[in-house]
Design a protein around this motif. Structure first.
Motif, PDB file in Angstrom:
ATOM      1  N   LEU A   1     -15.862  41.317  26.578  1.00 10.95           N
ATOM      2  CA  LEU A   1     -17.086  40.945  27.273  1.00 10.95           C
ATOM      3  C   LEU A   1     -16.782  39.952  28.397  1.00 10.95           C
ATOM      4  O   LEU A   1     -17.371  40.024  29.483  1.00 10.95           O
ATOM      5  CB  LEU A   1     -18.086  40.349  26.282  1.00 10.95           C
ATOM      6  CG  LEU A   1     -19.475  40.033  26.826  1.00 10.95           C
ATOM      7  CD1 LEU A   1     -20.127  41.296  27.376  1.00 10.95           C
ATOM      8  CD2 LEU A   1     -20.338  39.414  25.749  1.00 10.95           C
ATOM      9  N   ALA A   2     -15.844  39.041  28.154  1.00 15.68           N
ATOM     10  CA  ALA A   2     -15.447  38.088  29.193  1.00 15.68           C
ATOM     11  C   ALA A   2     -14.841  38.821  30.385  1.00 15.68           C
ATOM     12  O   ALA A   2     -15.148  38.510  31.546  1.00 15.68           O
ATOM     13  CB  ALA A   2     -14.454  37.085  28.626  1.00 15.68           C
ATOM     14  N   ALA A   3     -13.988  39.824  30.106  1.00 12.44           N
ATOM     15  CA  ALA A   3     -13.379  40.604  31.186  1.00 12.44           C
ATOM     16  C   ALA A   3     -14.434  41.374  31.963  1.00 12.44           C
ATOM     17  O   ALA A   3     -14.393  41.440  33.191  1.00 12.44           O
ATOM     18  CB  ALA A   3     -12.327  41.550  30.609  1.00 12.44           C
ATOM     19  N   LEU A   4     -15.401  41.968  31.259  1.00  9.12           N
ATOM     20  CA  LEU A   4     -16.473  42.690  31.943  1.00  9.12           C
ATOM     21  C   LEU A   4     -17.338  41.753  32.780  1.00  9.12           C
ATOM     22  O   LEU A   4     -17.761  42.104  33.885  1.00  9.12           O
ATOM     23  CB  LEU A   4     -17.343  43.439  30.926  1.00  9.12           C
ATOM     24  CG  LEU A   4     -16.758  44.716  30.363  1.00  9.12           C
ATOM     25  CD1 LEU A   4     -17.704  45.320  29.331  1.00  9.12           C
ATOM     26  CD2 LEU A   4     -16.500  45.718  31.473  1.00  9.12           C
ATOM     27  N   LEU A   5     -17.602  40.570  32.277  1.00  7.83           N
ATOM     28  CA  LEU A   5     -18.416  39.606  33.015  1.00  7.83           C
ATOM     29  C   LEU A   5     -17.708  39.172  34.301  1.00  7.83           C
ATOM     30  O   LEU A   5     -18.327  39.130  35.383  1.00  7.83           O
ATOM     31  CB  LEU A   5     -18.718  38.389  32.140  1.00  7.83           C
ATOM     32  CG  LEU A   5     -19.610  37.314  32.771  1.00  7.83           C
ATOM     33  CD1 LEU A   5     -20.979  37.894  33.083  1.00  7.83           C
ATOM     34  CD2 LEU A   5     -19.730  36.129  31.858  1.00  7.83           C
TER      35      LEU A   5
ATOM     36  N   VAL B   1      -4.768  34.436  42.939  1.00  6.99           N
ATOM     37  CA  VAL B   1      -6.144  34.817  42.615  1.00  6.99           C
ATOM     38  C   VAL B   1      -6.168  35.610  41.310  1.00  6.99           C
ATOM     39  O   VAL B   1      -7.046  35.410  40.459  1.00  6.99           O
ATOM     40  CB  VAL B   1      -6.785  35.616  43.777  1.00  6.99           C
ATOM     41  CG1 VAL B   1      -8.099  36.235  43.378  1.00  6.99           C
ATOM     42  CG2 VAL B   1      -6.976  34.717  44.989  1.00  6.99           C
ATOM     43  N   GLY B   2      -5.205  36.494  41.127  1.00  6.01           N
ATOM     44  CA  GLY B   2      -5.119  37.250  39.882  1.00  6.01           C
ATOM     45  C   GLY B   2      -4.915  36.347  38.674  1.00  6.01           C
ATOM     46  O   GLY B   2      -5.525  36.547  37.614  1.00  6.01           O
TER      47      GLY B   2
ATOM     48  N   ALA C   1      -7.221  33.416  34.005  1.00  8.39           N
ATOM     49  CA  ALA C   1      -7.581  32.153  33.367  1.00  8.39           C
ATOM     50  C   ALA C   1      -9.084  32.088  33.101  1.00  8.39           C
ATOM     51  O   ALA C   1      -9.518  31.597  32.044  1.00  8.39           O
ATOM     52  CB  ALA C   1      -7.154  30.979  34.243  1.00  8.39           C
ATOM     53  N   ALA C   2      -9.881  32.604  34.026  1.00  5.73           N
ATOM     54  CA  ALA C   2     -11.334  32.619  33.821  1.00  5.73           C
ATOM     55  C   ALA C   2     -11.692  33.510  32.633  1.00  5.73           C
ATOM     56  O   ALA C   2     -12.552  33.165  31.813  1.00  5.73           O
ATOM     57  CB  ALA C   2     -12.034  33.099  35.089  1.00  5.73           C
ATOM     58  N   ILE C   3     -11.046  34.668  32.535  1.00  6.20           N
ATOM     59  CA  ILE C   3     -11.318  35.567  31.410  1.00  6.20           C
ATOM     60  C   ILE C   3     -10.922  34.901  30.089  1.00  6.20           C
ATOM     61  O   ILE C   3     -11.674  34.950  29.100  1.00  6.20           O
ATOM     62  CB  ILE C   3     -10.571  36.903  31.595  1.00  6.20           C
ATOM     63  CG1 ILE C   3     -11.168  37.673  32.773  1.00  6.20           C
ATOM     64  CG2 ILE C   3     -10.614  37.741  30.332  1.00  6.20           C
ATOM     65  CD1 ILE C   3     -10.365  38.878  33.198  1.00  6.20           C
ATOM     66  N   LEU C   4      -9.751  34.268  30.070  1.00  9.69           N
ATOM     67  CA  LEU C   4      -9.304  33.602  28.843  1.00  9.69           C
ATOM     68  C   LEU C   4     -10.229  32.453  28.460  1.00  9.69           C
ATOM     69  O   LEU C   4     -10.510  32.236  27.279  1.00  9.69           O
ATOM     70  CB  LEU C   4      -7.869  33.103  28.997  1.00  9.69           C
ATOM     71  CG  LEU C   4      -6.796  34.191  29.050  1.00  9.69           C
ATOM     72  CD1 LEU C   4      -5.428  33.584  29.347  1.00  9.69           C
ATOM     73  CD2 LEU C   4      -6.772  34.985  27.756  1.00  9.69           C
ATOM     74  N   ALA C   5     -10.732  31.718  29.467  1.00  5.89           N
ATOM     75  CA  ALA C   5     -11.640  30.613  29.168  1.00  5.89           C
ATOM     76  C   ALA C   5     -12.956  31.141  28.617  1.00  5.89           C
ATOM     77  O   ALA C   5     -13.520  30.583  27.671  1.00  5.89           O
ATOM     78  CB  ALA C   5     -11.880  29.781  30.423  1.00  5.89           C
TER      79      ALA C   5
END
Length: 152
Positions: A84-88, A65-66, A71-75
């Motif tokens: 901003l991606a990490a905060l989202l 999951v981590g 991967a979601a943050i990098l995408a």
């Protein structure tokens, strides 16, 4: 030995057999208990190993999951700044955790206090019926409800 070459078995009297019976039953019970212990130890050992393997799988799943969150943050960082991606992603996780906590809280509230009210009331009714206090009358056919809301 008899003349036929067959060994002679000693015949015991009925009294001897009856006096040996409690000892034989005790031996049988003890051996059955030991057999049960051995079988349960083997099965519990297998259950323990299986539970340990499930726990290890859960830890690996947590790591996965981590990785998926990374991967979601990098995408997302391809279309917006990385911070901003990490905060989202963190905000989405916070919302999901809040919803799960709310559902869990409401589910727990349904079980508080953990007292089996229906069972206690049923036991009280049974006790009153046994004592003859306020015994219920049998339900007649006319008083029974049907599946369509009581209409016949």
């Amino acid at each position: 030995m008899t003349e036929d070459g067959i060994p002679r078995t000693s015949r015991r009297s009925l009294i001897q057999l009856v006096t040996e019976l409690p000892e034989r039953v005790t031996e049988l019970v003890h051996s059955e208990i030991e057999l049960i212990k051995t079988e349960l130890i083997g099965k519990l050992k297998a259950l323990g190993i299986g539970a340990g393997l499930f726990a290890a799988a859960a830890v690996v799943l947590l790591f996965m999951v981590g990785v998926l969150l990374t991967a979601a943050i990098l995408a997302l960082s391809l279309v917006m700044p990385g911070w901003l991606a990490a905060l989202l992603v963190a905000l989405v996780l916070l919302i999901v955790a809040g919803i799960l906590a709310l559902i869990g809280w409401r589910t727990m509230q349904a079980g508080i206090p953990p007292i089996p009210d229906q069972s206690i009331e049923s036991l009280k009714r049974d006790l009153r019926a046994i004592k003859g206090i306020g015994a219920t009358t049998p339900v007649s056919r006319n008083d029974r409800r049907t599946d369509n809301g009581g209409a016949r």
